[in-house]
Design an enzyme around this catalytic site. Structure first.
Site, PDB file in Angstrom:
ATOM      1  N   GLU A 152       0.826  -1.192   0.097  1.00  0.00           N
ATOM      2  CA  GLU A 152       0.044  -0.085  -0.096  1.00  0.00           C
ATOM      3  C   GLU A 152       0.900   1.327  -0.040  1.00  0.00           C
ATOM      4  O   GLU A 152       0.421   2.209   0.712  1.00  0.00           O
ATOM      5  CB  GLU A 152      -1.050   0.091   1.099  1.00  0.00           C
ATOM      6  CG  GLU A 152      -1.837  -1.141   1.241  1.00  0.00           C
ATOM      7  CD  GLU A 152      -2.855  -1.346   2.273  1.00  0.00           C
ATOM      8  OE1 GLU A 152      -2.931  -0.301   3.038  1.00  0.00           O
ATOM      9  OE2 GLU A 152      -3.660  -2.040   2.265  1.00  0.00           O
ATOM     10  N   GLU A 183      -5.817 -11.129  -0.564  1.00  0.00           N
ATOM     11  CA  GLU A 183      -6.704 -10.877   0.447  1.00  0.00           C
ATOM     12  C   GLU A 183      -8.308 -10.732   0.344  1.00  0.00           C
ATOM     13  O   GLU A 183      -8.782 -10.014   0.689  1.00  0.00           O
ATOM     14  CB  GLU A 183      -6.208  -9.419   1.130  1.00  0.00           C
ATOM     15  CG  GLU A 183      -4.759  -9.345   1.396  1.00  0.00           C
ATOM     16  CD  GLU A 183      -4.260  -8.276   2.200  1.00  0.00           C
ATOM     17  OE1 GLU A 183      -5.207  -7.185   2.671  1.00  0.00           O
ATOM     18  OE2 GLU A 183      -3.138  -7.786   2.425  1.00  0.00           O
TER      19      GLU A 183
HETATM   20  C1  XIL Z   1      -5.607  -5.769   8.906  1.00  0.00           C
HETATM   21  C2  XIL Z   1      -6.053  -6.935   9.974  1.00  0.00           C
HETATM   22  O1  XIL Z   1      -6.688  -7.864   9.118  1.00  0.00           O
HETATM   23  C3  XIL Z   1      -6.477  -6.221  11.092  1.00  0.00           C
HETATM   24  O2  XIL Z   1      -6.590  -7.242  12.067  1.00  0.00           O
HETATM   25  C4  XIL Z   1      -5.419  -5.256  11.334  1.00  0.00           C
HETATM   26  O3  XIL Z   1      -6.225  -4.453  12.771  1.00  0.00           O
HETATM   27  C5  XIL Z   1      -5.209  -4.078  10.442  1.00  0.00           C
HETATM   28  O4  XIL Z   1      -4.717  -4.752   9.394  1.00  0.00           O
HETATM   29  N1  XIL Z   1      -4.792  -4.718   3.882  1.00  0.00           N
HETATM   30  C6  XIL Z   1      -3.530  -5.298   4.474  1.00  0.00           C
HETATM   31  C7  XIL Z   1      -3.612  -6.166   5.723  1.00  0.00           C
HETATM   32  O5  XIL Z   1      -2.663  -5.582   3.836  1.00  0.00           O
HETATM   33  O6  XIL Z   1      -2.447  -6.229   6.297  1.00  0.00           O
HETATM   34  C8  XIL Z   1      -4.779  -5.568   6.582  1.00  0.00           C
HETATM   35  O7  XIL Z   1      -5.037  -6.441   7.766  1.00  0.00           O
HETATM   36  C9  XIL Z   1      -6.065  -5.587   5.811  1.00  0.00           C
HETATM   37  C10 XIL Z   1      -6.020  -4.582   4.651  1.00  0.00           C
END
Ligand code: XIL
Length: 354
Positions: free
Chosen positions: A154, A261
């Site tokens: 990101e 994801e």
């Molecule tokens: C999220 C987790 O799922 C949560 O538990 C945490 O509070 C924040 O991060 N994109 C990503 C992940 O790359 O690392 C994120 O994970 C969700 C969005």
């Protein structure tokens, strides 16, 4: 006699049809058996360790794992130069025992930058050293054990086509992304290196900047192997055409493509919730959406570029969307009670038809 035969016959019929349904369910191959590519999930460290029902589902359906949080920088280097390996070691061992691929998430993510880095007030070359040291110590230690890394997660801003403001970008400029890839490659010559981001399928400015960054990397021999498309999708947005377009653009660049994801929500993350309960008809719509995404991936991405499809958790019960966005959400393949949802069978149906 007749009086007895009828109910006995009826119960036999009922029992027989019950067995057939059960048998059909058992006959289904699991996700990892059906797909021609690895099928992964994010795992929360606590529930991986303590929830035996969830572990069984992992062993049945998945052959790739991503740590939901415990491999992020604040967890691994909570204080400068003091590394904590315990949880990653546990994951490595769990994966080894179960023949599962471990995808590393993430070497650099603005949201997981520890407080001590944010509070840092040295010069930029000292910060560069912190970046390099974190990546090389970490990727070096797990050389040969972690199959791939989200090197930078990101780095691009929403909707502006620019880079995201964060300590790394603000102090080191946009080339911190390219340098992170170089550091990772120096630490492990064989590991697969990914850039990972969200909304590349819906934010055209972000997509354009990302493609430009990748083109530059490839021209300058920056070692990138793949793209992680997070695919935190809504049921009604973006269109399947937009999703296919993103898959096509990255496929053209000859990259490995990881849907990294995947989850599919009804309530939009940044607005008032419209849906308060998960109904049967919502479940069917979600099934179709899962089917379409998996089907698009299989149609568009050639076999040799399919790094796999990973969901961001498989149990509605543990989904990050509920806590992170504070909205009702049922985005996963399994419900709160560990039952496979129609969504699961949508994914499975697409995987079986390859
Ligand atoms: C999220 C987790 O799922 C949560 O538990 C945490 O509070 C924040 O991060 N994109 C990503 C992940 O790359 O690392 C994120 O994970 C969700 C969005």
């Amino acid at each position: 006699m007749k009086k007895i035969i009828a109910p006995v016959f009826l119960s036999f019929l009922l029992f027989f049809s019950f067995c057939t349904t059960q048998q059909n369910e058992h006959q289904q191959t699991t996700l990892k058996q059906s797909a021609n590519y690895p099928v992964g999930t994010a795992v929360g460290f606590k529930w991986l360790k303590n929830d035996t029902t969830a572990r069984k589902i992992i062993q049945k359906d998945f052959n790739s794992l991503t740590a939901e949080n415990c491999m992020k920088m604040y967890a691994v280097q909570p204080k400068q130069d003091s590394f904590v390996w315990k949880k990653t070691d546990y994951l490595v061992e769990f994966c080894r025992q179960n023949d599962i691929r471990l995808h590393g998430h993430a070497l650099n993510w603005y949201l997981s930058t520890p407080k001590w880095v944010k509070a840092y007030n040295g010069d930029s070359s000292a910060l560069e050293q912190i970046l390099k040291n974190h990546i090389q110590t970490y990727a070096g230690r797990y050389k040969g054990k972690v199959a791939s890394w989200d090197v930078v997660n990101e780095a691009l801003a929403d909707e502006t086509g620019g880079y995201r403001s964060c300590v790394w970008f603000d102090e080191l400029g946009k080339d911190y992304v390219a340098r992170s890839f170089k550091y990772a490659r120096q630490a492990d010559p064989d590991v697969k290196l990914f850039y990972n981001d969200y909304y590349l399928e819906s934010d055209t400015a972000k997509l354009e900047t990302c493609l430009k960054m990748i083109d530059e990397f490839q021209q300058k021999n920056i070692p990138i192997d793949g793209i992680g498309l997070q695919f935190h999708l809504y049921i009604d947005h973006p269109s399947i055409d937009a999703i296919e377009n993103a898959l096509e653009e990255f496929t053209k660049r000859d990259l490995l493509i990881h849907i990294s994801e995947l989850d599919i929500t009804f309530n939009h993350h940044r607005s008032e919730p419209k849906y308060h309960q998960f109904t049967d008809s919502m479940a069917m719509v979600q099934k179709q959406r899962y089917f379409e995404i998996v089907d698009a991936y299989q149609r568009i991405v050639p076999k040799e570029q399919q790094y796999g499809i990973s969901v961001w958790g498989f149990l509605d019960k543990y989904t990050w969307i509920r806590s992170f966005f504070d909205i009702p959400a049922w985005p996963c393949l399994y419900d709160d009670d560990y039952q496979a949802k129609p969504a699961y069978f949508g994914f499975l149906k697409a995987a079986q038809q390859q």
